[in-house]
Write a protein that holds these residues in place. Structure first.
Motif, PDB file in Angstrom:
ATOM      1  N   ASP A  35       0.824  -1.212   0.000  1.00 51.81           N
ATOM      2  CA  ASP A  35       0.000   0.000   0.000  1.00 51.81           C
ATOM      3  C   ASP A  35       0.859   1.263   0.000  1.00 51.81           C
ATOM      4  OD1 ASP A  35      -2.442  -1.234  -0.157  1.00 51.81           O
ATOM      5  OD2 ASP A  35      -2.875  -1.127   1.997  1.00 51.81           O
ATOM      6  N   VAL A  36       1.962   1.253   0.734  1.00 48.82           N
ATOM      7  CA  VAL A  36       2.866   2.416   0.716  1.00 48.82           C
ATOM      8  C   VAL A  36       3.358   2.671  -0.704  1.00 48.82           C
ATOM      9  CG1 VAL A  36       5.131   3.255   1.448  1.00 48.82           C
ATOM     10  CG2 VAL A  36       3.592   2.236   3.123  1.00 48.82           C
ATOM     11  N   VAL A  37       3.738   1.594  -1.403  1.00 50.22           N
ATOM     12  CA  VAL A  37       4.232   1.743  -2.765  1.00 50.22           C
ATOM     13  C   VAL A  37       3.151   2.312  -3.673  1.00 50.22           C
ATOM     14  CG1 VAL A  37       5.337   0.556  -4.700  1.00 50.22           C
ATOM     15  CG2 VAL A  37       5.771  -0.220  -2.364  1.00 50.22           C
ATOM     16  N   LYS A  38       1.931   1.824  -3.491  1.00 51.97           N
ATOM     17  CA  LYS A  38       0.831   2.305  -4.329  1.00 51.97           C
ATOM     18  C   LYS A  38       0.475   3.762  -4.035  1.00 51.97           C
ATOM     19  CE  LYS A  38      -1.639  -2.059  -5.207  1.00 51.97           C
ATOM     20  NZ  LYS A  38      -2.903  -2.797  -4.988  1.00 51.97           N
ATOM     21  N   GLN A  39       0.429   4.106  -2.761  1.00 49.24           N
ATOM     22  CA  GLN A  39      -0.122   5.407  -2.365  1.00 49.24           C
ATOM     23  C   GLN A  39       0.900   6.543  -2.400  1.00 49.24           C
ATOM     24  OE1 GLN A  39      -1.881   4.661   1.492  1.00 49.24           O
ATOM     25  NE2 GLN A  39      -3.157   2.982   0.690  1.00 49.24           N
ATOM     26  N   LYS A  40       2.193   6.219  -2.278  1.00 51.59           N
ATOM     27  CA  LYS A  40       3.208   7.272  -2.164  1.00 51.59           C
ATOM     28  C   LYS A  40       3.981   7.510  -3.463  1.00 51.59           C
ATOM     29  CE  LYS A  40       2.444   7.401   2.363  1.00 51.59           C
ATOM     30  NZ  LYS A  40       1.793   8.538   3.038  1.00 51.59           N
ATOM     31  N   GLY A  41       3.676   6.768  -4.520  1.00 53.31           N
ATOM     32  CA  GLY A  41       4.415   6.887  -5.767  1.00 53.31           C
ATOM     33  C   GLY A  41       4.027   8.117  -6.559  1.00 53.31           C
ATOM     34  N   PRO A  42       4.562   8.273  -7.774  1.00 55.07           N
ATOM     35  CA  PRO A  42       5.403   7.319  -8.503  1.00 55.07           C
ATOM     36  C   PRO A  42       6.848   7.333  -8.023  1.00 55.07           C
ATOM     37  CG  PRO A  42       5.109   9.275  -9.831  1.00 55.07           C
ATOM     38  CD  PRO A  42       4.257   9.469  -8.604  1.00 55.07           C
ATOM     39  N   TRP A  43       7.608   6.322  -8.519  1.00 48.48           N
ATOM     40  CA  TRP A  43       8.959   6.081  -8.020  1.00 48.48           C
ATOM     41  C   TRP A  43       9.980   6.127  -9.151  1.00 48.48           C
ATOM     42  CZ3 TRP A  43       8.732   6.152  -2.896  1.00 48.48           C
ATOM     43  CH2 TRP A  43       7.507   5.825  -2.295  1.00 48.48           C
ATOM     44  N   PRO A  44      11.195   6.643  -8.872  1.00 49.28           N
ATOM     45  CA  PRO A  44      12.232   6.744  -9.913  1.00 49.28           C
ATOM     46  C   PRO A  44      12.918   5.415 -10.190  1.00 49.28           C
ATOM     47  CG  PRO A  44      13.047   7.612  -7.840  1.00 49.28           C
ATOM     48  CD  PRO A  44      11.603   7.268  -7.612  1.00 49.28           C
ATOM     49  N   THR A  45      13.651   5.374 -11.305  1.00 49.58           N
ATOM     50  CA  THR A  45      14.442   4.184 -11.622  1.00 49.58           C
ATOM     51  C   THR A  45      15.532   3.989 -10.572  1.00 49.58           C
ATOM     52  OG1 THR A  45      16.022   5.393 -12.993  1.00 49.58           O
ATOM     53  CG2 THR A  45      14.066   4.503 -14.100  1.00 49.58           C
ATOM     54  N   ILE A  46      15.976   2.743 -10.443  1.00 51.18           N
ATOM     55  CA  ILE A  46      17.091   2.457  -9.532  1.00 51.18           C
ATOM     56  C   ILE A  46      18.322   3.262  -9.950  1.00 51.18           C
ATOM     57  CG2 ILE A  46      18.670   0.662  -8.724  1.00 51.18           C
ATOM     58  CD1 ILE A  46      16.383  -1.333  -8.945  1.00 51.18           C
ATOM     59  N   GLN A  47      18.574   3.327 -11.259  1.00 54.71           N
ATOM     60  CA  GLN A  47      19.732   4.086 -11.750  1.00 54.71           C
ATOM     61  C   GLN A  47      19.681   5.536 -11.301  1.00 54.71           C
ATOM     62  OE1 GLN A  47      20.159   1.685 -16.014  1.00 54.71           O
ATOM     63  NE2 GLN A  47      20.088   3.899 -15.978  1.00 54.71           N
ATOM     64  N   ALA A  48      18.492   6.146 -11.372  1.00 57.61           N
ATOM     65  CA  ALA A  48      18.373   7.569 -11.045  1.00 57.61           C
ATOM     66  C   ALA A  48      18.708   7.847  -9.587  1.00 57.61           C
ATOM     67  CB  ALA A  48      16.963   8.060 -11.370  1.00 57.61           C
ATOM     68  N   HIS A  49      18.519   6.875  -8.719  1.00 53.18           N
ATOM     69  CA  HIS A  49      18.862   7.043  -7.306  1.00 53.18           C
ATOM     70  C   HIS A  49      20.369   7.179  -7.099  1.00 53.18           C
ATOM     71  CE1 HIS A  49      15.252   6.590  -4.821  1.00 53.18           C
ATOM     72  NE2 HIS A  49      14.811   5.698  -5.686  1.00 53.18           N
ATOM     73  N   HIS A  50      21.164   6.511  -7.950  1.00 54.27           N
ATOM     74  CA  HIS A  50      22.553   6.263  -7.567  1.00 54.27           C
ATOM     75  C   HIS A  50      23.616   6.761  -8.545  1.00 54.27           C
ATOM     76  CE1 HIS A  50      20.874   3.821  -4.403  1.00 54.27           C
ATOM     77  NE2 HIS A  50      20.282   3.042  -5.270  1.00 54.27           N
ATOM     78  N   PHE A  51      23.275   7.036  -9.817  1.00 50.61           N
ATOM     79  CA  PHE A  51      24.323   7.263 -10.809  1.00 50.61           C
ATOM     80  C   PHE A  51      24.078   8.524 -11.614  1.00 50.61           C
ATOM     81  CE2 PHE A  51      23.672   2.602 -10.444  1.00 50.61           C
ATOM     82  CZ  PHE A  51      24.784   2.354  -9.659  1.00 50.61           C
ATOM     83  N   LYS A  52      25.173   9.226 -11.900  1.00 48.05           N
ATOM     84  CA  LYS A  52      25.122  10.415 -12.755  1.00 48.05           C
ATOM     85  C   LYS A  52      25.753  10.172 -14.119  1.00 48.05           C
ATOM     86  CE  LYS A  52      27.269  12.791  -9.618  1.00 48.05           C
ATOM     87  NZ  LYS A  52      27.981  13.878  -8.905  1.00 48.05           N
ATOM     88  N   THR A  53      26.564   9.113 -14.245  1.00 47.05           N
ATOM     89  CA  THR A  53      27.232   8.826 -15.515  1.00 47.05           C
ATOM     90  C   THR A  53      27.262   7.322 -15.748  1.00 47.05           C
ATOM     91  OG1 THR A  53      29.454   8.561 -14.559  1.00 47.05           O
ATOM     92  CG2 THR A  53      28.770  10.811 -15.169  1.00 47.05           C
ATOM     93  N   VAL A  54      27.501   6.940 -17.005  1.00 54.83           N
ATOM     94  CA  VAL A  54      27.662   5.531 -17.349  1.00 54.83           C
ATOM     95  C   VAL A  54      28.872   4.946 -16.627  1.00 54.83           C
ATOM     96  CG1 VAL A  54      28.201   3.948 -19.253  1.00 54.83           C
ATOM     97  CG2 VAL A  54      26.516   5.777 -19.584  1.00 54.83           C
ATOM     98  N   GLU A  55      29.931   5.745 -16.515  1.00 59.61           N
ATOM     99  CA  GLU A  55      31.153   5.266 -15.848  1.00 59.61           C
ATOM    100  C   GLU A  55      30.872   4.876 -14.397  1.00 59.61           C
ATOM    101  OE1 GLU A  55      32.305   7.324 -19.448  1.00 59.61           O
ATOM    102  OE2 GLU A  55      31.005   7.937 -17.797  1.00 59.61           O
ATOM    103  N   GLU A  56      30.074   5.677 -13.696  1.00 62.39           N
ATOM    104  CA  GLU A  56      29.747   5.358 -12.312  1.00 62.39           C
ATOM    105  C   GLU A  56      28.966   4.054 -12.221  1.00 62.39           C
ATOM    106  OE1 GLU A  56      29.482   9.980 -10.676  1.00 62.39           O
ATOM    107  OE2 GLU A  56      27.755   8.647 -10.493  1.00 62.39           O
TER     108      GLU A  56
END
Length: 351
Positions: A35-56
């Motif tokens: 329910d938290v996932v449904k009610q509090k979304g939408p959610w970003p990609t995993i990549q967007a949480h952690h990386f700024k470049t392909v190298e990272e």
């Protein structure tokens, strides 16, 4: 196998083999978590949480960054999305308080490490649906935690390079996770390398409904296998910045890019993962050393140790002035500390 590759392979294995769990959460807890996932979304990609470049991103998994690759994170975006129930030992959503501060999990991870103390630190979820897969996905490590260099103050790629290097074992913080899956569709299993990345893999097979593992994912290569049939419909228009959320009006999960719906998943398509993480302390002395910061690394010291080690191996590298944003420095790290599991054993359809 070279001596240094063998050293990395020895360093990248968990304190103990993962332990299988069945019936990890109650039906009521599962309902509240979803329910938290449904009610509090939408959610970003995993990549967007952690990386700024392909190298990272590549530094977090393994491999060599080709010169002039011209790739952006949009080019390699995956329809895998993430959110957090809690971080820094704080539960963000009161409705899942009992899941985050879970006494059963605390005892499980203390027993896994055979230590006296545990502290829940983070709880997250991943959601995804079927997407086409033409090749095995890369395995990775979770963010490796060290005293003074950790998720809260350092990028994931740096933590994982430090873990792969084997230079910082004296500063390693003991960690363990309880990871649980709910998925009844095709594929979507969990593959892991408990004997090091050059050892044989194991697979957590179906059924995956409310099935889990006690693991140390920071020092064990692992991956979520592709969800759905290999020839699933492509997610056209997927970008690094895309989002996924629940739309109650259509009773379905929708991926959007710039607020435009680009893909829809039915509830039965969803692969739902909940990842609970805890720090562990062998005794009161170790607990105080971590809590009082009496023997911490700094990012500057860690970078210096990596530079010195690379130069000792014959790598010509300039002193990075801004190491956390220096693409050449990241490339040098990736090239030096690259090791990863072989995946030829997987059967994938011909391209």
């Amino acid at each position: 196998m070279g001596a240094y590759e063998d050293q990395m392979n020895q360093a990248l294995r968990p304190i103990a083999p993962p332990r299988l769990l069945e019936g990890v959460y109650t039906d009521d807890q599962y309902g509240r978590l979803l329910d938290v996932v449904k009610q509090k979304g939408p959610w970003p990609t995993i990549q967007a949480h952690h990386f700024k470049t392909v190298e990272e991103l590549i530094a977090t998994v393994t491999g060599v960054v080709p010169e002039g690759h011209g790739l952006t994170l949009d080019d390699i975006a995956n329809p895998q999305f993430r959110g957090f129930y809690g971080q820094n030992s704080v539960c963000f959503h009161p409705e899942v308080h009992d899941c985050f501060y879970n006494p059963q999990f605390i005892e499980l991870v203390k027993d896994y490490w055979n230590v006296q103390y545990a502290k829940p630190t983070m709880m997250l979820f991943n959601i995804t649906g079927p997407y086409p897969a033409a090749a095995p996905p890369p395995a990775h490590l979770d963010a490796v935690t060290f005293r003074g260099v950790r998720y809260e103050n350092a990028p994931v790629w740096l933590q994982n390079v430090m873990g792969k290097s084997g230079l910082f074992t004296d500063y390693l913080v003991k960690m363990a996770q309880v990871i649980t899956w709910w998925y009844v569709g095709e594929n979507g299993t969990f593959t892991y390398w408990p004997e090091g990345p050059l050892g044989p893999p194991e697979v957590l097979e179906h059924p995956l409904w409310n099935k889990g593992l006690v693991v140390q994912n920071e020092l064990m290569f692992h991956r979520g296998d592709p969800v759905g049939p290999f020839d699933a419909p492509p997610v056209e228009g997927l970008k690094h910045r895309s989002m996924m959320g629940w739309d109650p009006e259509v009773d379905a999960w929708q991926i959007t890019t710039d607020d435009e719906v680009i893909h829809t998943y039915q509830p039965s398509d969803l692969r739902f993962l909940v990842h609970w993480s805890s720090e562990l302390y062998e005794d009161m002395d170790e607990l105080k050393k971590v809590m009082d910061h009496t023997d911490d690394l700094t990012i500057e010291k860690a970078v210096g140790m990596l530079v010195d080690d690379m130069r000792s191996k014959g790598k010509k590298i300039a002193e990075p002035s801004d190491p956390l944003d220096d693409t050449d420095f990241v490339k040098a790290l990736v090239e030096t500390y690259t090791i990863g599991p072989a995946t030829e054993w997987l059967e994938f359809p011909a391209a």
